[in-house]
Design a protein around this motif. Structure first.
Motif, short mmCIF file in Angstrom:
data_model
loop_
_atom_site.label_atom_id
_atom_site.label_comp_id
_atom_site.label_asym_id
_atom_site.label_seq_id
_atom_site.Cartn_x
_atom_site.Cartn_y
_atom_site.Cartn_z
N GLU A 245 48.35 26.97 70.51
CA GLU A 245 47.92 27.52 69.92
C GLU A 245 49.65 26.57 68.76
O GLU A 245 49.59 26.82 68.42
N LYS A 246 50.48 26.58 69.56
CA LYS A 246 51.74 25.93 68.68
C LYS A 246 51.82 24.78 68.34
O LYS A 246 52.31 24.61 67.73
N LEU A 247 50.89 24.20 69.08
CA LEU A 247 50.59 22.52 68.70
C LEU A 247 49.74 23.01 67.02
O LEU A 247 50.04 21.99 66.24
N MET A 248 49.27 23.43 67.49
CA MET A 248 47.94 24.03 65.67
C MET A 248 49.17 25.09 65.26
O MET A 248 49.02 23.95 64.03
N ASP A 249 49.50 25.03 65.46
CA ASP A 249 50.66 25.72 64.48
C ASP A 249 51.60 24.86 63.29
O ASP A 249 52.03 24.47 62.60
N ASP A 250 51.74 24.02 65.09
CA ASP A 250 52.78 23.05 63.77
C ASP A 250 52.24 21.89 63.34
O ASP A 250 52.71 21.61 62.14
N ALA A 251 51.18 21.28 64.20
CA ALA A 251 50.30 20.62 62.89
C ALA A 251 50.04 21.33 61.61
O ALA A 251 50.17 20.67 60.05
N ILE A 252 49.25 22.24 61.49
CA ILE A 252 49.63 23.52 60.32
C ILE A 252 50.14 23.10 59.93
O ILE A 252 50.55 22.89 58.08
N GLN A 253 51.83 23.81 59.71
CA GLN A 253 52.96 23.68 58.95
C GLN A 253 53.89 21.48 58.77
O GLN A 253 54.22 22.27 57.84
N MET A 254 52.77 20.67 59.23
CA MET A 254 53.32 19.65 58.21
C MET A 254 52.72 19.44 57.31
O MET A 254 52.44 18.37 56.23
N ASN A 255 51.62 20.58 56.87
CA ASN A 255 49.99 20.37 56.03
C ASN A 255 50.45 21.32 55.49
O ASN A 255 49.85 20.52 54.70
N ALA A 256 51.60 21.97 55.60
CA ALA A 256 51.27 23.56 54.28
C ALA A 256 51.52 22.96 52.79
O ALA A 256 50.85 23.49 51.97
N ALA A 257 52.53 21.98 52.76
CA ALA A 257 52.66 21.63 51.27
C ALA A 257 51.65 21.46 50.45
O ALA A 257 51.19 21.53 49.21
N ALA A 258 50.50 20.18 51.24
CA ALA A 258 49.90 20.06 50.53
C ALA A 258 48.28 20.89 50.93
O ALA A 258 47.94 20.90 49.53
N PHE A 259 48.66 22.24 51.60
CA PHE A 259 47.04 23.22 51.13
C PHE A 259 47.87 24.19 50.98
O PHE A 259 46.87 24.47 49.69
N GLU A 260 49.14 23.82 50.43
CA GLU A 260 49.70 25.14 49.06
C GLU A 260 49.48 24.40 47.60
O GLU A 260 48.82 24.21 46.96
N ARG A 261 49.34 23.26 47.46
CA ARG A 261 48.91 22.31 46.53
C ARG A 261 47.51 22.21 45.90
O ARG A 261 47.57 22.43 44.78
N HIS A 262 46.86 22.84 46.80
CA HIS A 262 45.35 21.91 47.04
C HIS A 262 44.84 23.73 47.19
O HIS A 262 43.43 23.76 46.49
N ARG A 263 46.16 24.39 47.11
CA ARG A 263 45.49 25.87 47.08
C ARG A 263 44.61 26.31 47.87
O ARG A 263 43.53 27.33 48.32
N VAL A 264 44.57 26.27 50.01
CA VAL A 264 44.53 25.95 50.75
C VAL A 264 44.36 27.06 52.04
O VAL A 264 45.71 27.10 51.33
N ARG A 265 43.91 28.36 52.49
CA ARG A 265 44.11 29.08 52.42
C ARG A 265 43.88 28.72 54.21
O ARG A 265 42.65 28.62 54.88
N VAL A 266 44.77 28.49 55.29
CA VAL A 266 44.11 28.42 56.08
C VAL A 266 44.26 30.36 57.38
O VAL A 266 45.48 30.96 57.36
N ILE A 267 42.86 30.65 57.68
CA ILE A 267 43.37 31.66 58.59
C ILE A 267 43.45 31.11 60.08
O ILE A 267 42.24 30.40 60.21
N ARG A 268 43.55 31.53 60.90
CA ARG A 268 44.43 31.29 62.34
C ARG A 268 44.19 32.54 62.75
O ARG A 268 43.77 33.64 62.65
N ASN A 269 42.64 31.85 64.11
CA ASN A 269 42.00 32.66 64.90
C ASN A 269 42.38 32.49 65.98
O ASN A 269 40.62 31.66 66.36
N TYR A 270 42.99 32.39 67.10
CA TYR A 270 42.95 32.25 68.39
C TYR A 270 42.75 32.72 69.47
O TYR A 270 42.69 33.61 69.57
N GLU A 271 41.96 31.82 70.19
CA GLU A 271 41.59 32.66 71.50
C GLU A 271 42.17 32.21 72.46
O GLU A 271 43.56 31.12 72.48
#
Length: 78
Positions: free
Chosen positions: A18-44
């Motif tokens: 989950e830490k690696l996934m959160d870091d990868a999401i953070q690295m893409n955060a600017a592009a996600f915001e720019r393209h209005r992508v909402r990421v929903i985290r639901n980790y087991e």
């Protein structure tokens, strides 16, 4: 953040996915915001896995980036 991961490669360590996934999401955060992508985290809850942090992070970043591009193509075609 990406530079911190790039410092040590070829080395396996036990990590929480989950830490690696959160870091990868953070690295893409600017592009996600720019393209209005909402990421929903639901980790087991899963045990740590022994991986090469740099390689797994690179895969996750690319996977997320490709998913964003696929959504761009899908939404602009429709």
């Amino acid at each position: 953040m990406q530079q911190n991961y790039a410092k040590v490669s070829g080395f396996s360590e036990a990590l929480p996915l989950e830490k690696l996934m959160d870091d990868a999401i953070q690295m893409n955060a600017a592009a996600f915001e720019r393209h209005r992508v909402r990421v929903i985290r639901n980790y087991e809850n899963v045990p740590n896995v022994r991986v090469d942090r740099h390689k797994v992070l690179q895969i996750l970043v690319n996977l997320l980036r490709n998913a964003k591009y696929a959504m761009d193509t899908t939404w602009s075609a429709g």
